[in-house]
Design an enzyme around this catalytic site. Structure first.
Site, PDB file in Angstrom:
ATOM      1  CB  SER A  25      -6.493  -6.609  -0.238  1.00  0.00           C
ATOM      2  OG  SER A  25      -6.576  -8.005   0.023  1.00  0.00           O
ATOM      3  CD  GLU A  26      -3.905  -4.810   5.076  1.00  0.00           C
ATOM      4  OE1 GLU A  26      -5.064  -5.277   4.920  1.00  0.00           O
ATOM      5  OE2 GLU A  26      -3.675  -3.584   5.174  1.00  0.00           O
ATOM      6  CG  HIS A  59      -1.344   3.820  13.754  1.00  0.00           C
ATOM      7  ND1 HIS A  59      -2.542   4.278  14.232  1.00  0.00           N
ATOM      8  CD2 HIS A  59      -1.425   3.868  12.406  1.00  0.00           C
ATOM      9  CE1 HIS A  59      -3.328   4.596  13.216  1.00  0.00           C
ATOM     10  NE2 HIS A  59      -2.688   4.353  12.093  1.00  0.00           N
ATOM     11  CD  GLU A 110      -2.463  -1.595   2.530  1.00  0.00           C
ATOM     12  OE1 GLU A 110      -2.364  -0.811   3.492  1.00  0.00           O
ATOM     13  OE2 GLU A 110      -2.969  -2.727   2.626  1.00  0.00           O
ATOM     14  CD  GLN A 160      -0.093   2.550   4.834  1.00  0.00           C
ATOM     15  OE1 GLN A 160      -1.158   2.904   5.304  1.00  0.00           O
ATOM     16  NE2 GLN A 160       0.228   2.763   3.578  1.00  0.00           N
ATOM     17  CG  PHE A 161       1.049   1.232  10.720  1.00  0.00           C
ATOM     18  CD1 PHE A 161       1.827   1.866  11.692  1.00  0.00           C
ATOM     19  CD2 PHE A 161       0.533   1.999   9.693  1.00  0.00           C
ATOM     20  CE1 PHE A 161       2.083   3.235  11.629  1.00  0.00           C
ATOM     21  CE2 PHE A 161       0.782   3.368   9.620  1.00  0.00           C
ATOM     22  CZ  PHE A 161       1.560   3.986  10.586  1.00  0.00           C
ATOM     23  CB  ALA A 162       3.279  -4.718  12.861  1.00  0.00           C
ATOM     24  CG  ASP A 163      -0.583  -1.770  14.720  1.00  0.00           C
ATOM     25  OD1 ASP A 163      -0.848  -1.554  15.905  1.00  0.00           O
ATOM     26  OD2 ASP A 163       0.523  -1.454  14.217  1.00  0.00           O
ATOM     27  CE1 TYR A 164      -4.341  -0.692  11.147  1.00  0.00           C
ATOM     28  CE2 TYR A 164      -2.732   0.432   9.767  1.00  0.00           C
ATOM     29  CZ  TYR A 164      -3.693   0.459  10.767  1.00  0.00           C
ATOM     30  OH  TYR A 164      -4.006   1.645  11.363  1.00  0.00           O
ATOM     31  N   PRO A 187      -5.315  -9.409   8.657  1.00  0.00           N
ATOM     32  CG  PRO A 187      -6.401  -7.571   7.694  1.00  0.00           C
ATOM     33  CD  PRO A 187      -5.308  -7.937   8.662  1.00  0.00           C
TER      34      PRO A 187
HETATM   35  C1  LIG Z   1      -6.239  -3.006   7.615  1.00  0.00           C
HETATM   36  C2  LIG Z   1      -5.602  -1.675   7.373  1.00  0.00           C
HETATM   37  N1  LIG Z   1      -4.679  -1.555   6.406  1.00  0.00           N
HETATM   38  C3  LIG Z   1      -4.063  -0.374   6.195  1.00  0.00           C
HETATM   39  C4  LIG Z   1      -4.361   0.732   6.964  1.00  0.00           C
HETATM   40  C5  LIG Z   1      -3.607   2.062   6.742  1.00  0.00           C
HETATM   41  N2  LIG Z   1      -4.484   3.064   6.129  1.00  0.00           N
HETATM   42  C6  LIG Z   1      -5.153   3.952   6.888  1.00  0.00           C
HETATM   43  S1  LIG Z   1      -6.161   4.932   5.983  1.00  0.00           S
HETATM   44  C7  LIG Z   1      -5.680   4.203   4.536  1.00  0.00           C
HETATM   45  C8  LIG Z   1      -6.294   4.633   3.243  1.00  0.00           C
HETATM   46  C9  LIG Z   1      -7.780   4.405   3.208  1.00  0.00           C
HETATM   47  O1  LIG Z   1      -8.321   4.914   2.015  1.00  0.00           O
HETATM   48  P1  LIG Z   1      -9.873   4.968   1.757  1.00  0.00           P
HETATM   49  O2  LIG Z   1     -10.491   3.651   2.122  1.00  0.00           O
HETATM   50  O3  LIG Z   1     -10.090   5.431   0.374  1.00  0.00           O
HETATM   51  O4  LIG Z   1     -10.452   6.010   2.812  1.00  0.00           O
HETATM   52  P2  LIG Z   1     -10.156   7.585   2.911  1.00  0.00           P
HETATM   53  O5  LIG Z   1      -8.966   7.743   3.803  1.00  0.00           O
HETATM   54  O6  LIG Z   1      -9.922   8.085   1.541  1.00  0.00           O
HETATM   55  O7  LIG Z   1     -11.373   8.188   3.534  1.00  0.00           O
HETATM   56  C10 LIG Z   1      -4.729   3.207   4.792  1.00  0.00           C
HETATM   57  C11 LIG Z   1      -4.095   2.374   3.760  1.00  0.00           C
HETATM   58  C12 LIG Z   1      -5.329   0.552   7.966  1.00  0.00           C
HETATM   59  N3  LIG Z   1      -5.702   1.559   8.764  1.00  0.00           N
HETATM   60  N4  LIG Z   1      -5.931  -0.644   8.143  1.00  0.00           N
END
Ligand SMILES: Cc1ncc(C[n+]2csc(CCOP(=O)(O)OP(=O)(O)O)c2C)c(N)n1
Ligand SMILES: Cc1ncc(C[n+]2csc(CCOP(=O)(O)OP(=O)(O)O)c2C)c(N)n1
Ligand SMILES: [Mg+2]
Ligand SMILES: [Mg+2]
Lengths: 410, 337, 337, 410
Positions: B59-60, B129, B29, B82-86, B89
């Protein structure tokens, strides 16, 4: 704020349960030959209807009709018939071997033989399948040795997987057959990854993902469609809809849309349904989808409409949840019968030849079985070494596993 | 030698690996055009093109699943969560698939891939995070798990991980990205660029997996730690005036038990420090193994200083984070026994 | 009192809970009309209707995610994961969501749900029908983790789990479904119907979570175990002729440390037996806690007998399964120290 | 076996990157009023086109036109305008507070205010939202006290979440606002579960799931559609397509199909696109979808087309990956400007009134802020007790946490 009526939960039910009369009358079957054959670079929007119709080649008289007919020679059709008979015979023998305690578990293909057998013939050497446990026809039709399959099923000393895997969880890179996982769905996404890798590498090989109707509910199915759609991966995504997922009818996974093929519409992926019990139709569609992938037109989603005529696995007794007669009522018939009928209709086959073929195949299967059993069956005869249990977790055995192996005394 | 932040060192490792081996592909991501939210892959897309470094859908599962397929094909995917917390999935694709592919196919297919992920707290990231999920990975047979604590190691270990024939989980202590952090959150950090440990060897080298590093020789007590906590341990031992032998594990699995047990046998005392929650954390395994290997050399019970068994809180970050004062207390307790 | 298999006891617990509390709903793969592949929910749909017991699509994520939403609404979902090996797709909904909902919303929303799953090997199920993933759950703050070893406990613990205000992971040792199994795989098992321990109290009762049971009083060594391994431990101790105190943990988290440490302080020796892989298994945590609580009472090092650190193999099942002979060896080793 | 050309990977790219001229000319915007308003029990197959068009009410002159117009009174529109101004002002102040170090993190709604503010007005008391971090308008439009929101943002002693959560991760059962998770997507599936629970209970309340364009790639999105489709759950499934997911343009998640709404077609779920910057359109569609759910017609998938005018969060600088001018080039305009214009056009509002409203709102926001800051800001003033860190992991604190709390000295 108007008070509305109480809500209630919709829980779909199959057409019939044990004790009911099977009834497929609301299952619409398009005439053979009725669905057009678009060019491989078709715009998915132009073939939306194909997800709601069913591509069929063999008609009720055993004639091959329509634009999807003609992808195979008579010789190839006879070969295909042999493959299906082989798979069915193999299944029957191995199911019996399981009942005799020669192995722990078995999964058969009864009624679904056409799909994996015909599909394999549309691929090229080097292409990779990511199968589920119900596509052994991919190996049979690629002339993978039956004895090897049985060695795996018996977990004997010659098992190529060293006794580590559950029976029928084959793996053969050489034959384009990815190691089967017991976890449903995972391989569907991996197929897309493999296809992406081929594209990244400027290769010409394509991948095929396989999944069951029930397993389309898994997350991997979605991920596979997302990635395949975005990166236009050279992959064919096959859904085998055999109407059941163990005891659960396909409506639980499918929900409020008519077909599984329709899932592709949300992704701009050309999506078609095909008669999975029609060897010719399966082959023609497979060839079309494979060509799309190979020419850079990206993924295709194919739903094979079929029926799981047997139990889910050797652990399952379907009479507990579906009418016994449902199998016979299934309107798309039996794939072997239908191909046999076609060959007879076109004057290339006879009942005698068929009986002979069955006997010949049985002989070969029994020979293979003898050879495998001479090595060993589960827990009898020559077995993989317990020492091997510690090998292959990593390429090089790390110190803690060396210690554990020593502790185990091997 | 060049002074680098840990981010730059990680980027450099990617660059060198991609240069040397065209099978190396990088995705995740935001890792493509932008170069990752922590910028660890910045510049790679511009240099190696969109098909070797690209953005992935969120999509992890898909990212790891695609990488498994690619690795089976013969590529060497290096992917970022992006973060180990994620990572959750993707756990099924990691634990059921990547980790077992070699074994279940008896080597017919293998899965050389690296899953990188920023780990740990100390950045007011709250419960999503800040997590340290290493124990989920070290319980899975077939995975290797690595966590560097310096730019030099980050680069060398990442290069080794990319070359490894098996799947490697590469945990990056994000609190160390820009400089060492010893838990004294009220004091400014020294950036890597001005820190001795910020010096990184130029070009290609590997830091072998499975080898711990003795960060400080000492006689009184052995401190086992990794990632950010190495600096906390160093600070605490110095402040407590205790002659601790400080071991940076670097690789959690396979574990360098030899270095550990040699040290514990010498000191007779052992302190384990990690940031993850306590129960069933990696510290439990360390405690078990030290006890198994050194029982008759132990002069005192082993102590664990870890994150508490709660989700990672936001406002109470410094009450949660196992900082120097908790480590000092534990050291004193150990020495009193 | 009625003789029941563990399957019947589990079914009975569902039945009683659904009868007493209409908020209890039951779903999962094949649990509706068919009553589950192990038949633990047989008859419930017929009795309580399709909206309280129904088949779910094959999506462990969806099953748990739906249950989290239902629990937040105010229902009491009791869901089945068909095999513990298939829980990984749902780990995110369990660890990031169910486990943290109460905490992160400061009690505004809660998540009372029970996730049942058949666990453990010994049935020639290979690597995807044999796993014991308890350590993944015990590392997550906010979950409770339970594993019964008898029909009586299965029923009482399940009723307690359903009433619990927090999410409970309910692991069912499938090798015990039909009768106790002591690891002597060459001998037939005594079915529960003919076994003393197959007697189950009629009607409603609860077996409280967080309380271990001393299955056998003894003086020489404490054996900590749970699930199938309790019977293996019993058999091994009897065969070794060692006067072991055998503790069936029943609940892994919260752990009944009181019962454990009282016993270890008495015997001075401790053996831990579980089926899961060794590294970072729950045994590591037990070893750590026993050491923390009883260090100065230990006359010998603690020993773990566990599954090996490999995927669960098929043909080599009995070499993998930690059977009586390994436990006996460990007992002798412990007594010699 | 023909040798085919080498394959290559398709990696979609946004229309413009820093340095490029923003160009939305291939973004087709249907005329306001052009899309029909079907009955709430419409067959999804009959409105397939609605996933590829965009429901719009406000035309370029500020007139409300077409069949979706008229769901709100002037009074309600003015109230809506106030809500949007409030949200924008609130955001500006809190972003500034974050820059001043009063908290660690902030996420704003710039450009997307209409969606959550208008949506809330279509719900009833007792309905439940499962929001992402970008729907605080649901709280503002339901008159949730701003001071409470700020207390949460500041993690001070009066923070209803006791300092445990990252700023803006609000929770309010009373206001139908489910606890926000930092993990993307998870709440989408939970919304379906909540809706199923309502249906199981014979209740009349409905749920709403919220998700971003990028997050539709997550597995939970698929699971939500599967379950919603199968059980006909009384749920509205909202996709906020603000064109970006941090630095990743929406094409990476969307792949080879025109819209996110189209994802619903594979599930037989009525799926529509709506102009997310048109307060009137958002409200009308929300009302339609909510009515569908409440009357037992099951789920609706709604894609709100909007633009994330600011950075992703306080940690993000979008100028590194997109053209600065893209925001201004965005063809659907600004939601506040458009509603203001409409009210002026219909003679119910003026520039002066608008300026006064802005000042009035600012005053209220500043007052709330003062009140919250009097309690404390992150790390300053009255803070939640560290002791509280150990509470609420379980209803009753188990012994190991009691021990840990004691060890921590609280
Ligand atoms: C499972 C997971 N993966 C990655 C992230 C990191 N992350 C936070 S916001 C974001 C982008 C989200 O984009 P979108 O769904 O379009 O929502 P928007 O921020 O545009 O409102 C990402 C990748 C996360 N919070 N949770
Ligand atoms: C992740 C996961 N969940 C559950 C199972 C248990 N399981 C094995 S086969 C099966 C049914 C699969 O049905 P379908 O996808 O239709 O394939 P079919 O068996 O009909 O070929 C289930 C639920 C599993 N193997 N993996
Ligand atoms: Mg099926
Ligand atoms: Mg977005």
């Amino acid at each position: 704020m108007n008070k509305t009526a109480p809500l209630s939960l919709n829980v779909p039910e199959p057409g019939c349960r044990p004790g009911d009369e099977p009834d497929f009358s609301d299952f619409e079957i398009p005439k053979a030959g009725a669905v057009g054959r678009p060019p491989v670079d078709v715009d998915p929007n132009d073939i939306r209807d194909m997800a709601f119709s069913i591509i069929r080649v063999l008609d009720s008289k055993g004639e091959a009709v329509g634009p999807w007919a003609g992808t195979l020679s008579t010789q190839e059709l006879i070969e295909g018939l042999y493959h299906m008979i082989t798979l069915r015979t193999f299944d029957a023998r191995m199911l019996m071997a399981q009942r005799q305690g020669k192995t722990s578990f078995y999964i058969q293909h009864l009624g679904e033989e056409a799909i994996s057998c015909a599909y394999r013939k549309a691929l090229q050497k080097g292409d990779m399948n990511f199968p589920t446990y119900r596509q052994a026809g991919l190996l049979i039709a690629d002339d993978y040795p039956m004895t090897e399959m049985m060695n795996q099923i018996y977990s004997n000393l010659k098992d190529p997987l060293h006794g580590r895997q559950l029976p029928i969880m084959y793996s053969s890179k050489e034959h384009g057959f990815f190691s089967i996982s017991g976890n449903l769905g995972t391989q569907f996404m991996q197929a897309v990854g493999w296809a992406m890798a081929s594209a990244i590498s400027g290769d010409t090989r394509i991948a095929t993902g396989w999944i069951g109707d029930g397993s389309t509910a898994e997350s991997d199915f979605h991920a596979a469609l997302v990635f395949a759609s975005t990166y236009k991966a050279p992959v064919v995504l096959n859904i085998v809809n055999n109407q059941w997922a163990i005891s659960t009818f396909q409506g639980i996974a499918r929900g409020g849309v008519g077909t599984f093929a329709a899932r592709g519409h949300g992704f701009g992926i050309p999506s078609v349904q095909v008669d999975g019990n029609d060897y010719l139709a399966v082959h023609a569609v497979a060839q079309w989808a494979a060509e799309r992938a190979r020419l850079g037109h990206g993924p295709t989603l194919v739903e094979y409409v079929t029926y799981r005529a047997g139990g889910h696995s050797s652990s399952d007794d379907p009479s507990a949840y579906r009418a016994k007669e449902e199998n016979k009522a299934w309107p798309l018939g039996d794939p072997i019968e239908r191909l046999k009928q076609h060959l007879i209709t076109i004057g290339e086959w006879s009942d005698e030849q068929h009986t002979d073929a069955e006997a010949e195949v049985l002989k070969r299967v029994v020979e293979a079985q003898k050879e495998a059993e001479a090595v060993g069956t589960l827990g009898e005869g020559d077995m993989p070494s317990p020492r091997d249990m510690f090998e292959g977790v990593y390429e090089t055995m790390p110190p803690h596993l060396v210690r554990q192996r020593q502790e185990a005394g091997f | 030698m060049t002074h680098m932040t840990m981010i730059e060192a990680i980027r450099d490792a990617h660059d060198i690996a991609m240069e040397r081996d065209e099978r190396v592909v990088v995705f995740g991501e935001d890792v493509g055009y932008f170069g990752g939210v922590f910028r660890c892959t910045a510049g790679l897309q511009a240099k190696y093109g969109k098909t070797r470094c690209f953005d992935a859908p969120i999509s992890e599962l898909g990212i790891v699943g695609a990488a498994v397929g690619m690795a089976a094909y013969g590529l060497r995917p290096v992917i970022e969560i992006q973060f180990a917390d994620y990572v959750y999935p993707a756990i099924d694709q990691i634990a059921s698939e990547a980790a077992r592919l070699r074994y279940r196919s008896a080597g017919d297919f293998t899965c050389p891939l690296v899953i990188r992920m920023p780990t740990g707290g100390g950045i007011f990231g709250g419960q999503t995070h800040s997590q340290s999920p290493e124990a989920f990975f070290t319980h899975v047979s077939g995975l290797k798990t690595v966590m560097p604590s310096s730019p030099q190691d980050a680069k060398g270990l990442l290069l080794a991980a990319i070359e490894d024939p098996d799947p490697v989980i590469f945990l990056e202590p994000k609190r160390l990205y820009n400089g060492p952090f010893d838990g004294h959150h009220d004091k400014p950090i020294v950036p890597w660029k001005k820190h001795d440990l910020g010096e990184v060897d130029d070009g290609y080298y590997v830091t072998p997996l499975g080898k711990a590093e003795i960060r400080r020789q000492g006689e009184e007590v052995t401190i086992l730690s990794y990632g950010t906590m190495v600096y906390v341990a160093e600070a605490a031992a110095a402040e407590a005036g205790i002659d601790a032998e400080i071991i940076d594990l670097r690789t959690l699995l396979p574990l360098d038990l030899e270095t550990i047990s040699e040290s514990v046998k010498k000191t007779g005392r052992c302190l384990i420090v990690h940031e993850a929650t306590k129960t069933c954390g990696f510290g439990a395994e360390l405690m078990a193994q030290v006890q198994e290997a050194c029982f008759y050399h132990l002069e005192s019970q082993i102590i664990r200083v870890t994150g508490w068994d709660t989700p990672y809180p936001h406002a109470q970050e410094w009450d949660y984070f196992p900082g120097p004062s908790r480590v000092i207390d534990a050291l004193h307790q150990l020495m009193e026994n």
